[in-house]
Design an enzyme around this catalytic site. Sequence first.
Site, PDB file in Angstrom:
ATOM      1  N   LYS A  68     116.243  39.826  -0.956  1.00 25.15           N
ATOM      2  CA  LYS A  68     115.614  39.779   0.068  1.00 25.15           C
ATOM      3  C   LYS A  68     115.961  41.060   0.937  1.00 25.15           C
ATOM      4  O   LYS A  68     116.841  41.769   0.594  1.00 25.15           O
ATOM      5  CB  LYS A  68     116.053  38.639   0.754  1.00 25.15           C
ATOM      6  N   TYR A 112     105.602  31.814  -0.956  1.00 24.26           N
ATOM      7  CA  TYR A 112     106.352  30.530  -0.103  1.00 24.26           C
ATOM      8  C   TYR A 112     105.177  29.500   0.143  1.00 24.26           C
ATOM      9  O   TYR A 112     105.475  28.710   1.131  1.00 24.26           O
ATOM     10  CB  TYR A 112     106.966  31.051   1.164  1.00 24.26           C
ATOM     11  N   ASN A 130     119.323  34.291   4.454  1.00 22.82           N
ATOM     12  CA  ASN A 130     120.064  34.273   3.082  1.00 22.82           C
ATOM     13  C   ASN A 130     119.421  35.577   2.360  1.00 22.82           C
ATOM     14  O   ASN A 130     118.198  35.603   2.395  1.00 22.82           O
ATOM     15  CB  ASN A 130     120.489  32.690   2.546  1.00 22.82           C
ATOM     16  N   HIS A 188     116.813  35.136  -3.403  1.00 23.83           N
ATOM     17  CA  HIS A 188     116.124  34.031  -3.904  1.00 23.83           C
ATOM     18  C   HIS A 188     116.216  33.904  -5.173  1.00 23.83           C
ATOM     19  O   HIS A 188     116.228  34.649  -5.898  1.00 23.83           O
ATOM     20  CB  HIS A 188     114.566  34.340  -3.462  1.00 23.83           C
ATOM     21  N   GLU A 248     106.483  32.143 -10.210  1.00 21.25           N
ATOM     22  CA  GLU A 248     106.885  33.250  -9.487  1.00 21.25           C
ATOM     23  C   GLU A 248     106.948  34.544 -10.232  1.00 21.25           C
ATOM     24  O   GLU A 248     106.595  35.459  -9.731  1.00 21.25           O
ATOM     25  CB  GLU A 248     108.272  32.881  -8.841  1.00 21.25           C
TER      26      GLU A 248
HETATM   27  P1  IDP Z   1     116.214  27.948  -1.452  1.00 23.06           P
HETATM   28  O1  IDP Z   1     115.798  29.431  -1.210  1.00 23.06           O
HETATM   29  O2  IDP Z   1     117.400  27.690  -1.364  1.00 23.06           O
HETATM   30  O3  IDP Z   1     115.167  27.238  -2.693  1.00 23.06           O
HETATM   31  P2  IDP Z   1     114.054  26.642   0.310  1.00 23.06           P
HETATM   32  O4  IDP Z   1     114.177  25.173   0.770  1.00 23.06           O
HETATM   33  O5  IDP Z   1     112.963  26.764  -0.886  1.00 23.06           O
HETATM   34  O6  IDP Z   1     115.681  26.994  -0.215  1.00 23.06           O
HETATM   35  O7  IDP Z   1     113.260  27.594   1.611  1.00 23.06           O
HETATM   36  C1  IDP Z   1     113.130  28.660   1.266  1.00 23.06           C
HETATM   37  C2  IDP Z   1     113.884  29.889   2.259  1.00 23.06           C
HETATM   38  O8  IDP Z   1     113.287  29.757   3.471  1.00 23.06           O
HETATM   39  C3  IDP Z   1     115.368  29.760   2.147  1.00 23.06           C
HETATM   40  O9  IDP Z   1     115.881  30.443   1.242  1.00 23.06           O
HETATM   41  C4  IDP Z   1     115.520  30.220   3.660  1.00 23.06           C
HETATM   42  O10 IDP Z   1     115.694  31.600   3.465  1.00 23.06           O
HETATM   43  C5  IDP Z   1     114.342  29.781   4.297  1.00 23.06           C
HETATM   44  N1  IDP Z   1     114.554  28.464   5.142  1.00 23.06           N
HETATM   45  C6  IDP Z   1     114.778  27.049   4.455  1.00 23.06           C
HETATM   46  N2  IDP Z   1     115.138  26.270   5.376  1.00 23.06           N
HETATM   47  C7  IDP Z   1     115.178  26.935   6.604  1.00 23.06           C
HETATM   48  C8  IDP Z   1     115.556  26.332   7.791  1.00 23.06           C
HETATM   49  O11 IDP Z   1     115.575  25.322   8.266  1.00 23.06           O
HETATM   50  N3  IDP Z   1     115.409  27.596   8.926  1.00 23.06           N
HETATM   51  C9  IDP Z   1     115.183  28.740   8.655  1.00 23.06           C
HETATM   52  N4  IDP Z   1     114.713  29.016   7.631  1.00 23.06           N
HETATM   53  C10 IDP Z   1     114.955  28.246   6.533  1.00 23.06           C
HETATM   54 MG    MG Z   2     113.261  27.294  -2.897  1.00 21.74          MG
END
Ligand code: IDP
Ligand code: MG
Length: 149
Positions: A9, A49, A112, A115, A126
């Site tokens: 990212k 997304y 974070n 991805h 993807e």
């Molecule tokens: P993942 O990346 O671990 O698969 P997902 O639930 O698919 O997690 O969410 C996609 C991305 O959205 C996450 O990597 C994170 O950057 C962001 N995200 C997920 N949940 C939250 C949240 O509660 N607050 C802010 N950002 C979030």
């Molecule tokens: Mg995800």
Amino acid sequence: MERTFVMLKPGSIQRGLIGHIISRFENRGLKITAMKMLQVTTELAERHYAEHKEKPFYESLVGYITSGPVVAMVLEGPQAISVVRKMMGATDPLESSPGTIRGDLGLFTGKNIVHGSDSEASAKREIGLFFSDEDFVSYKKCDEEWILE
Ligand code: IDP
Ligand code: MG
């Protein structure tokens, strides 16, 4: 061999962590079969997304992923999808174990820095969003015999 989609990212690029993160995947024995640096458009971010469209963090997620260049790649290896997910750690870096990428390199879920696809279906979808067939390079790595059984 299984393929998974990984994206460093924008924070990874801004913080100078491209090489560090890719090294982790290389050191594990995963093979890079396609890779590119690109600026994600809002349209591509929304498609990538799509599953999160109704979530409260959706707009900031799309905003973050389009805020600067990313590095996208396809990694190949046995159970590559779950191997990468385990290497990345939990979605929330505060919940990620030390030793994981997210656990070692960040503090906030919304930033974070990596991805990785969460299932075979996501990986296929993807990879298709970011790469076409001609982006893939077929080659043998000279260390394969020391890594694969
Ligand atoms: P993942 O990346 O671990 O698969 P997902 O639930 O698919 O997690 O969410 C996609 C991305 O959205 C996450 O990597 C994170 O950057 C962001 N995200 C997920 N949940 C939250 C949240 O509660 N607050 C802010 N950002 C979030
Ligand atoms: Mg995800």
